[in-house]
Scaffold this active site. Structure first.
Site, PDB file in Angstrom:
ATOM      1  N   LYS A  22       0.065   3.901  15.172  1.00 53.50           N
ATOM      2  CA  LYS A  22      -0.725   3.661  13.953  1.00 53.50           C
ATOM      3  C   LYS A  22      -1.242   2.222  13.949  1.00 53.50           C
ATOM      4  CE  LYS A  22       1.334   2.573   9.901  1.00 53.50           C
ATOM      5  NZ  LYS A  22       0.832   1.351   9.263  1.00 53.50           N
ATOM      6  N   ASN A  23      -0.366   1.272  14.247  1.00 56.95           N
ATOM      7  CA  ASN A  23      -0.747  -0.135  14.062  1.00 56.95           C
ATOM      8  C   ASN A  23      -1.635  -0.678  15.165  1.00 56.95           C
ATOM      9  OD1 ASN A  23       0.499  -0.031  11.650  1.00 56.95           O
ATOM     10  ND2 ASN A  23       2.294  -1.229  12.242  1.00 56.95           N
ATOM     11  N   ARG A  93      -4.202  -1.880   3.275  1.00 49.78           N
ATOM     12  CA  ARG A  93      -4.362  -3.309   3.492  1.00 49.78           C
ATOM     13  C   ARG A  93      -5.114  -3.573   4.785  1.00 49.78           C
ATOM     14  NH1 ARG A  93      -2.395  -8.239   3.201  1.00 49.78           N
ATOM     15  NH2 ARG A  93      -1.931  -9.305   5.158  1.00 49.78           N
ATOM     16  N   CYS A 117       1.456  -4.636  -2.357  1.00 50.96           N
ATOM     17  CA  CYS A 117       2.011  -3.282  -2.184  1.00 50.96           C
ATOM     18  C   CYS A 117       3.518  -3.364  -2.405  1.00 50.96           C
ATOM     19  CB  CYS A 117       1.671  -2.737  -0.805  1.00 50.96           C
ATOM     20  SG  CYS A 117       2.492  -3.621   0.479  1.00 50.96           S
ATOM     21  N   ARG A 122       0.974  -9.629  -0.279  1.00 47.44           N
ATOM     22  CA  ARG A 122       0.340  -9.455   1.030  1.00 47.44           C
ATOM     23  C   ARG A 122      -0.885 -10.376   1.091  1.00 47.44           C
ATOM     24  NH1 ARG A 122       1.921  -4.542   3.259  1.00 47.44           N
ATOM     25  NH2 ARG A 122       1.255  -5.383   5.265  1.00 47.44           N
ATOM     26  N   ASP A 308       9.587  -3.420  10.344  1.00 46.91           N
ATOM     27  CA  ASP A 308       9.225  -2.018  10.088  1.00 46.91           C
ATOM     28  C   ASP A 308      10.335  -1.048  10.454  1.00 46.91           C
ATOM     29  OD1 ASP A 308       5.741  -2.399  11.102  1.00 46.91           O
ATOM     30  OD2 ASP A 308       6.846  -3.003   9.309  1.00 46.91           O
ATOM     31  N   ARG A 400       1.292   8.506   5.695  1.00 49.76           N
ATOM     32  CA  ARG A 400       0.409   7.445   6.174  1.00 49.76           C
ATOM     33  C   ARG A 400       0.745   7.074   7.611  1.00 49.76           C
ATOM     34  NH1 ARG A 400      -0.221   2.380   2.286  1.00 49.76           N
ATOM     35  NH2 ARG A 400      -1.354   1.806   4.177  1.00 49.76           N
TER      36      ARG A 400
END
Ligand code: EPZ
Length: 421
Positions: A22-23, A93, A117, A122, A308, A400
């Site tokens: 994802k990142n 974000r 969030c 952030r 994470d 997500r």
């Protein structure tokens, strides 16, 4: 809104495949869509809400992006709308990633200020500092960041911030500097693997980048970038999450397609906790032949223990034999999951950014609520290990970042159902 209904207690057994990152899969399509003057194709793309949100944002800017089965086909665009409006940016974000490339290619960007969030403030001050160092003018009006530059100029800058460096700002500045005039040196750059993967894609597009993945990145600006084909790496946070699923249920699973070299800090701590990890290529077998040892963790920037994975690791320590001290050094408010774990019988004391977890013999199922992506994941893991039924609400947070999570877990023997209200 969907919920997960989980009946816990069964040790997981079987194979859990890892999906694309994802990142890495958020900045890379942005670079291809905004900076590429010819078409691009991104593969190994996970089926995630955030990927669809980013595709929507890029289409809103005018970039023809098609999301297929694990593939993003991105058409080149000669001009784009340079405004990323609030309704899309507030959802994610990472929308801030369009700032640097829009500025570099079109000389202007108007991006709604990303909201906070559930894991704390952030800010984007390091992003903006980087753009100003490249010669952009930055104003904030009516909730919008308005960035302008006739031509970005290479600069020597540091991206160090109060909580250390910034992954997002490193990515954003890199995507701006590739078209700046002259050489840019980014000091105190983030070294997360996703930064190196973004640099890999930019290089495939014709950028000149040295040192990505180290603290100092040198970029020589070029006139323009063509499109490229690029495959996303496996998701290292998803890999760690499923390794922890095997551990917390004391099962016997194989996590398939993981990148061992991206998981060093996590693997080290799990080995100390007496979780047995046997690698065969990109597959790792997870077993827990004895008890789970309590082991302290401090989160840190890569290659430290990833923030994470902090929530998921806390779940494991709830079942360990002893006391573990978990220090969250990256985000200011990333213990929301502890309150929900306490509802399941966990013994967790929070004092500022330090959580002290005393292992208990068993967790009991309860109705709990996901507050963010990784907090949601630990509630699923705890539900798998708990006695009785756990209902996790607001699973949209989990969707997500975890592709087909209930299918993957069911295939490994979990009793988990998605229920729609
Ligand atoms: C990326 O977020 C990840 N998101 C996050 O993963 C991850 O937790 C984080 O990096 C840290 O590894 C994506 O890659 C899409 P940062 P990012 O900028 O870039 C402060 C997940 O669960 N900071 O490295 O937003 C910031 O407040 C998500 O997948 C500033 O002060 O993180 C934080 O305390 C959650 N000013 C620290 O730096 C800035 O301008 C690290 O933030 C930017 C950040």
């Amino acid at each position: 809104m969907d919920r997960f209904v989980i009946r816990g207690g069964a040790p997981l057994a079987g194979v859990i495949p890892v999906s694309g990152s994802k990142n890495a899969g958020l900045p890379i399509p942005v670079a291809a869509a905004i900076l590429g003057t010819t078409d691009s194709r991104i593969t190994n793309v996970p089926e995630l809400q955030d990927i669809h949100t980013m595709a929507r944002l890029l289409r809103h800017l005018g970039s023809p992006v098609e999301v297929g089965d694990g593939v993003l086909d991105i058409g080149a665009a000669d001009s784009l709308n340079v405004e990323a409006e609030y309704d899309l940016v507030r959802r994610m974000r990472a929308s801030i990633y369009v700032l640097g490339p829009l500025l570099a290619r079109f000389g202007e960007a108007r991006v709604s200020f990303p909201g906070g969030c559930a894991i704390g403030a952030r800010p984007v001050d390091i992003h903006l500092r980087g753009m100003e160092a490249l010669g952009a003018s930055i104003e904030v009006e009516h909730g919008f960041i308005i960035a302008k530059a006739t031509k970005l100029r290479g600069a020597d800058m540091s991206l160090m911030g109060p909580q250390g460096t910034s992954v997002g700002a490193t990515a954003n500045v890199m995507m701006a500097a590739v078209l700046a005039e002259g050489v840019t040196t980014i000091r105190d750059a983030a070294v997360e693997p996703e930064v190196a993967d973004l640099a890999g894609c930019l290089t495939a597009m014709g950028a000149r980048i040295e040192g990505a993945g180290t603290r100092t990145i040198a970029i020589e600006g070029v006139g323009e970038l063509h499109g490229a084909d690029y495959a996303l790496p496996p998701d290292r946070i998803e890999s760690a999450s499923y390794i922890l699923a095997g551990a917390i249920t004391r099962g016997d699973i194989r996590v398939r397609g993981a990148e061992r070299r991206h998981l060093g800090a996590v693997l080290g701590k799990l080995t100390e906790a007496d979780i047995w990890l046997d690698w065969e290529g990109k597959d790792v077998r997870v077993t827990v032949p004895n008890g789970i040892r309590s082991v302290d963790v401090d989160t840190g920037v890569y290659p430290g223990f990833p923030t994470d994975v902090q929530a998921q690791y806390m779940g494991l320590m709830c079942m360990a034999q002893g006391k573990a001290r978990i220090v969250e050094n990256i985000f200011t408010d990333r213990f929301m999951h502890a309150l929900e774990l306490q509802r399941m019988g966990a013994d967790i004391q929070i004092n500022g950014n330090v959580a002290t977890v005393t292992g208990v013999d068993r967790l009991t199922g309860a109705p709990v609520m996901a507050s963010d992506l990784r907090a949601g994941m630990v509630l699923v893991l705890a539900g798998l290990a708990a006695e009785g039924e756990t209902v996790v609400s607001r699973v949209y947070h989990i969707d997500r970042g975890y592709e087909r999570i209930e299918e993957k877990l069911r295939a490994a023997g979990a009793d988990i159902q998605r229920v729609s209200d």
